[in-house]
Design a protein around this motif. Sequence first.
Motif, PDB file in Angstrom:
ATOM      1  N   LEU A  79       1.611 102.311 133.773  1.00  0.00           N
ATOM      2  CA  LEU A  79       1.451 100.936 134.224  1.00  0.00           C
ATOM      3  C   LEU A  79       1.823 100.014 133.071  1.00  0.00           C
ATOM      4  CD1 LEU A  79       0.154  98.953 136.414  1.00  0.00           C
ATOM      5  CD2 LEU A  79      -1.919  99.143 135.003  1.00  0.00           C
ATOM      6  N   TYR A  80       2.409  98.866 133.390  1.00  0.00           N
ATOM      7  CA  TYR A  80       2.830  97.917 132.356  1.00  0.00           C
ATOM      8  C   TYR A  80       2.283  96.520 132.633  1.00  0.00           C
ATOM      9  CZ  TYR A  80       6.287 101.571 131.490  1.00  0.00           C
ATOM     10  OH  TYR A  80       6.903 102.773 131.238  1.00  0.00           O
ATOM     11  N   LEU A  81       2.155  95.751 131.561  1.00  0.00           N
ATOM     12  CA  LEU A  81       1.850  94.331 131.674  1.00  0.00           C
ATOM     13  C   LEU A  81       2.732  93.593 130.673  1.00  0.00           C
ATOM     14  CD1 LEU A  81       0.205  92.004 132.841  1.00  0.00           C
ATOM     15  CD2 LEU A  81      -1.466  92.370 131.017  1.00  0.00           C
ATOM     16  N   GLN A  82       3.700  92.854 131.184  1.00  0.00           N
ATOM     17  CA  GLN A  82       4.551  92.015 130.340  1.00  0.00           C
ATOM     18  C   GLN A  82       3.909  90.641 130.245  1.00  0.00           C
ATOM     19  OE1 GLN A  82       7.487  92.764 128.637  1.00  0.00           O
ATOM     20  NE2 GLN A  82       7.196  90.725 127.760  1.00  0.00           N
ATOM     21  N   MET A  83       3.616  90.229 129.022  1.00  0.00           N
ATOM     22  CA  MET A  83       2.945  88.952 128.796  1.00  0.00           C
ATOM     23  C   MET A  83       3.870  88.041 128.001  1.00  0.00           C
ATOM     24  SD  MET A  83      -0.911  90.278 127.901  1.00  0.00           S
ATOM     25  CE  MET A  83      -0.422  91.030 126.360  1.00  0.00           C
ATOM     26  N   ASN A  84       4.227  86.931 128.596  1.00  0.00           N
ATOM     27  CA  ASN A  84       5.100  85.948 127.959  1.00  0.00           C
ATOM     28  C   ASN A  84       4.360  84.628 127.787  1.00  0.00           C
ATOM     29  OD1 ASN A  84       7.230  87.831 128.059  1.00  0.00           O
ATOM     30  ND2 ASN A  84       7.852  87.106 130.091  1.00  0.00           N
ATOM     31  N   SER A  85       4.906  83.773 126.940  1.00  0.00           N
ATOM     32  CA  SER A  85       4.321  82.441 126.703  1.00  0.00           C
ATOM     33  C   SER A  85       2.823  82.541 126.423  1.00  0.00           C
ATOM     34  CB  SER A  85       4.572  81.540 127.919  1.00  0.00           C
ATOM     35  OG  SER A  85       5.959  81.418 128.170  1.00  0.00           O
ATOM     36  N   LEU A  86       2.474  83.435 125.544  1.00  0.00           N
ATOM     37  CA  LEU A  86       1.061  83.685 125.269  1.00  0.00           C
ATOM     38  C   LEU A  86       0.384  82.479 124.637  1.00  0.00           C
ATOM     39  CD1 LEU A  86       1.401  87.370 124.163  1.00  0.00           C
ATOM     40  CD2 LEU A  86      -0.178  86.552 125.926  1.00  0.00           C
ATOM     41  N   LYS A  87      -0.878  82.304 124.977  1.00  0.00           N
ATOM     42  CA  LYS A  87      -1.692  81.196 124.499  1.00  0.00           C
ATOM     43  C   LYS A  87      -2.911  81.739 123.755  1.00  0.00           C
ATOM     44  CE  LYS A  87      -0.547  78.623 128.726  1.00  0.00           C
ATOM     45  NZ  LYS A  87      -1.121  77.930 129.915  1.00  0.00           N
ATOM     46  N   PRO A  88      -3.497  80.961 122.884  1.00  0.00           N
ATOM     47  CA  PRO A  88      -4.708  81.425 122.193  1.00  0.00           C
ATOM     48  C   PRO A  88      -5.807  81.850 123.156  1.00  0.00           C
ATOM     49  CG  PRO A  88      -3.839  79.489 121.090  1.00  0.00           C
ATOM     50  CD  PRO A  88      -3.015  79.673 122.332  1.00  0.00           C
ATOM     51  N   GLU A  89      -5.889  81.215 124.298  1.00  0.00           N
ATOM     52  CA  GLU A  89      -6.928  81.578 125.276  1.00  0.00           C
ATOM     53  C   GLU A  89      -6.666  82.904 125.968  1.00  0.00           C
ATOM     54  OE1 GLU A  89      -5.243  78.666 125.066  1.00  0.00           O
ATOM     55  OE2 GLU A  89      -4.827  77.840 127.066  1.00  0.00           O
ATOM     56  N   ASP A  90      -5.525  83.509 125.731  1.00  0.00           N
ATOM     57  CA  ASP A  90      -5.254  84.861 126.241  1.00  0.00           C
ATOM     58  C   ASP A  90      -5.867  85.928 125.333  1.00  0.00           C
ATOM     59  OD1 ASP A  90      -2.001  83.693 127.116  1.00  0.00           O
ATOM     60  OD2 ASP A  90      -3.678  84.049 128.484  1.00  0.00           O
TER      61      ASP A  90
END
Length: 125
Positions: A79-90
């Motif tokens: 399983l994958y999770l691509q995370m873009n435009s990450l923010k400090p609240e992530d």
Amino acid sequence: QVQLVESGGGLVQPGGSLRLSCAVSGGTLRTYAMGWFRQAPGKEREFVTAISWNGGSTSYGDSVKGRFTISRDNAINTLYLQMNSLKPEDTAVYYCAAGLTPPIYLPEIQRYNYWGQGTQVTVSS
């Protein structure tokens, strides 16, 4: 016994990207709906995104829509999770989970029976 192992976490600057992976063993990935959840310090574990057993249905939390993408490769039990435009609240520990979950219940944490140990994601400059 199904075992889940997350990888790919780390430190990234705001606006950056990360790709998390979750390797499944002891079972066949295509049997299960899969989800990603996260837990920040002092907060409850929250739903991030999930995908049905065949990939036909997906669901995203409001805070990650348009930035995160879930995908699965049943052939290699990953399983994958691509995370873009990450923010400090992530910033949180990210967990993958598996369950015999109908598509309508994908966001419901109590529907998942198997959990990984988590991988830390820190978004900071």
